[in-house]
Design a protein around this motif. Structure first.
Motif, PDB file in Angstrom:
ATOM      1  N   ARG A 174       0.840  -1.209   0.000  1.00  0.00           N
ATOM      2  CA  ARG A 174       0.000   0.000   0.000  1.00  0.00           C
ATOM      3  C   ARG A 174       0.869   1.251   0.000  1.00  0.00           C
ATOM      4  O   ARG A 174       0.610   2.206  -0.737  1.00  0.00           O
ATOM      5  N   SER A 175       1.906   1.255   0.816  1.00  0.00           N
ATOM      6  CA  SER A 175       2.793   2.411   0.897  1.00  0.00           C
ATOM      7  C   SER A 175       3.481   2.677  -0.434  1.00  0.00           C
ATOM      8  O   SER A 175       3.586   3.835  -0.874  1.00  0.00           O
ATOM      9  N   ARG A 176       3.941   1.631  -1.079  1.00  0.00           N
ATOM     10  CA  ARG A 176       4.630   1.792  -2.364  1.00  0.00           C
ATOM     11  C   ARG A 176       3.678   2.307  -3.442  1.00  0.00           C
ATOM     12  O   ARG A 176       4.025   3.196  -4.228  1.00  0.00           O
ATOM     13  N   LEU A 177       2.488   1.749  -3.484  1.00  0.00           N
ATOM     14  CA  LEU A 177       1.526   2.158  -4.513  1.00  0.00           C
ATOM     15  C   LEU A 177       1.086   3.606  -4.312  1.00  0.00           C
ATOM     16  O   LEU A 177       1.027   4.389  -5.269  1.00  0.00           O
ATOM     17  N   LEU A 178       0.787   3.974  -3.074  1.00  0.00           N
ATOM     18  CA  LEU A 178       0.333   5.337  -2.807  1.00  0.00           C
ATOM     19  C   LEU A 178       1.487   6.333  -2.914  1.00  0.00           C
ATOM     20  O   LEU A 178       1.255   7.534  -3.053  1.00  0.00           O
ATOM     21  N   GLY A 179       2.726   5.819  -2.870  1.00  0.00           N
ATOM     22  CA  GLY A 179       3.893   6.672  -3.072  1.00  0.00           C
ATOM     23  C   GLY A 179       4.219   6.869  -4.543  1.00  0.00           C
ATOM     24  O   GLY A 179       5.167   7.578  -4.878  1.00  0.00           O
ATOM     25  N   GLY A 180       3.443   6.209  -5.410  1.00  0.00           N
ATOM     26  CA  GLY A 180       3.616   6.409  -6.837  1.00  0.00           C
ATOM     27  C   GLY A 180       4.382   5.327  -7.567  1.00  0.00           C
ATOM     28  O   GLY A 180       4.582   5.421  -8.780  1.00  0.00           O
ATOM     29  N   GLN A 181       4.806   4.285  -6.848  1.00  0.00           N
ATOM     30  CA  GLN A 181       5.536   3.217  -7.533  1.00  0.00           C
ATOM     31  C   GLN A 181       4.575   2.393  -8.386  1.00  0.00           C
ATOM     32  O   GLN A 181       3.499   2.019  -7.926  1.00  0.00           O
ATOM     33  N   PRO A 182       4.930   2.091  -9.625  1.00  0.00           N
ATOM     34  CA  PRO A 182       4.062   1.285 -10.488  1.00  0.00           C
ATOM     35  C   PRO A 182       3.807  -0.091  -9.875  1.00  0.00           C
ATOM     36  O   PRO A 182       4.668  -0.653  -9.185  1.00  0.00           O
ATOM     37  N   LEU A 183       2.626  -0.643 -10.144  1.00  0.00           N
ATOM     38  CA  LEU A 183       2.241  -1.921  -9.560  1.00  0.00           C
ATOM     39  C   LEU A 183       3.254  -3.038  -9.850  1.00  0.00           C
ATOM     40  O   LEU A 183       3.649  -3.741  -8.921  1.00  0.00           O
ATOM     41  N   PRO A 184       3.690  -3.238 -11.100  1.00  0.00           N
ATOM     42  CA  PRO A 184       4.642  -4.332 -11.356  1.00  0.00           C
ATOM     43  C   PRO A 184       5.924  -4.197 -10.536  1.00  0.00           C
ATOM     44  O   PRO A 184       6.427  -5.187  -9.991  1.00  0.00           O
ATOM     45  N   ALA A 185       6.438  -2.964 -10.432  1.00  0.00           N
ATOM     46  CA  ALA A 185       7.665  -2.742  -9.673  1.00  0.00           C
ATOM     47  C   ALA A 185       7.429  -2.980  -8.183  1.00  0.00           C
ATOM     48  O   ALA A 185       8.279  -3.546  -7.481  1.00  0.00           O
ATOM     49  N   ALA A 186       6.280  -2.556  -7.685  1.00  0.00           N
ATOM     50  CA  ALA A 186       5.958  -2.751  -6.271  1.00  0.00           C
ATOM     51  C   ALA A 186       5.841  -4.235  -5.943  1.00  0.00           C
ATOM     52  O   ALA A 186       6.329  -4.695  -4.903  1.00  0.00           O
TER      53      ALA A 186
END
Length: 214
Positions: A174-186
């Motif tokens: 959740r933190s990575r996604l809401l921080g703007g990291q693309p889903l595949p990379a997260a």
């Protein structure tokens, strides 16, 4: 008669799906807290009573996949081959749900789902309630798999630890996604974290000696 029942079930499935799609569209567009059941019914072209025929609460509209995900979790334990590690099976289930099982996911929808939870205290409370229910059913499944007493502290502790580990992994996603990291990379970045978390589950926390000088 069989065909009639089949058509009826298909109609019910389509109606439920239409209500779910309408609800999530409104939740994402206007915010969960701003949307009413009446809004959902109007969007789906059904009555409010019809919505409640399929969903008990507004929260159930949002967390529509809870039951199948819970069933999959229990099945992971019950279908684990005799003599195999249940913990390893649970680790593989987490990897599937958070990585392989998400390869076809709509990245934008996943992000909006997590954002909606962060923005709503009601959804956060319901998410905690879901975890309590999952802990109960997982504990029961683990007790059966381990041939332990239904109230075995081992099964209850294992269920609590697994769900805590799952929560740590989910929070990182959740933190990575809401921080703007693309889903595949997260999802890729989660894999070493998953490995480390389950290694800790297998080996234990140890004495947890406090660091630093006296």
């Amino acid at each position: 008669m069989t065909r009639r029942l089949g058509l009826r079930e298909q109609h019910k499935r389509r109606t439920r799906e239409a209500i779910g799609v309408a609800a999530m569209s409104l939740f994402f567009e206007h915010g969960y807290d701003s949307v009413t059941i009446a809004d959902v019914a109007r969007q789906a072209g059904v009555s409010v009573a019809t919505v409640f025929n399929y969903f008990d609460t507004k929260e159930d509209l949002f967390f529509d996949e809870v039951d199948p995900l819970q069933a999959a979790l229990v099945a992971t334990v019950r279908d684990c081959p005799r003599g195999s590690s249940v913990l390893l099976a649970l680790q593989e289930q987490v990897i599937y749900q958070l990585t392989a099982g998400r390869t076809d996911a709509d990245a934008d929808e996943v992000v909006r789902f997590h954002a909606a939870i962060v923005e709503s205290a009601d959804l956060q409370r319901h998410e905690q309630h879901i975890q309590l229910l999952r802990r109960q059913v997982l504990s029961q499944a683990l007790a059966e798999a381990l041939a332990a007493d239904a109230h075995s502290f081992t099964a209850e502790l294992a269920a609590a630890q697994y769900l805590a580990a799952e929560a740590v992994i989910g929070a990182e996603l959740r933190s990575r996604l809401l921080g703007g990291q693309p889903l595949p990379a997260a999802l890729t970045a989660l894999q070493p974290l998953i490995a480390a978390v389950f290694t800790t589950l297998r080996t234990g926390l140890g004495p947890m000696v406090k660091a630093g000088a006296r």
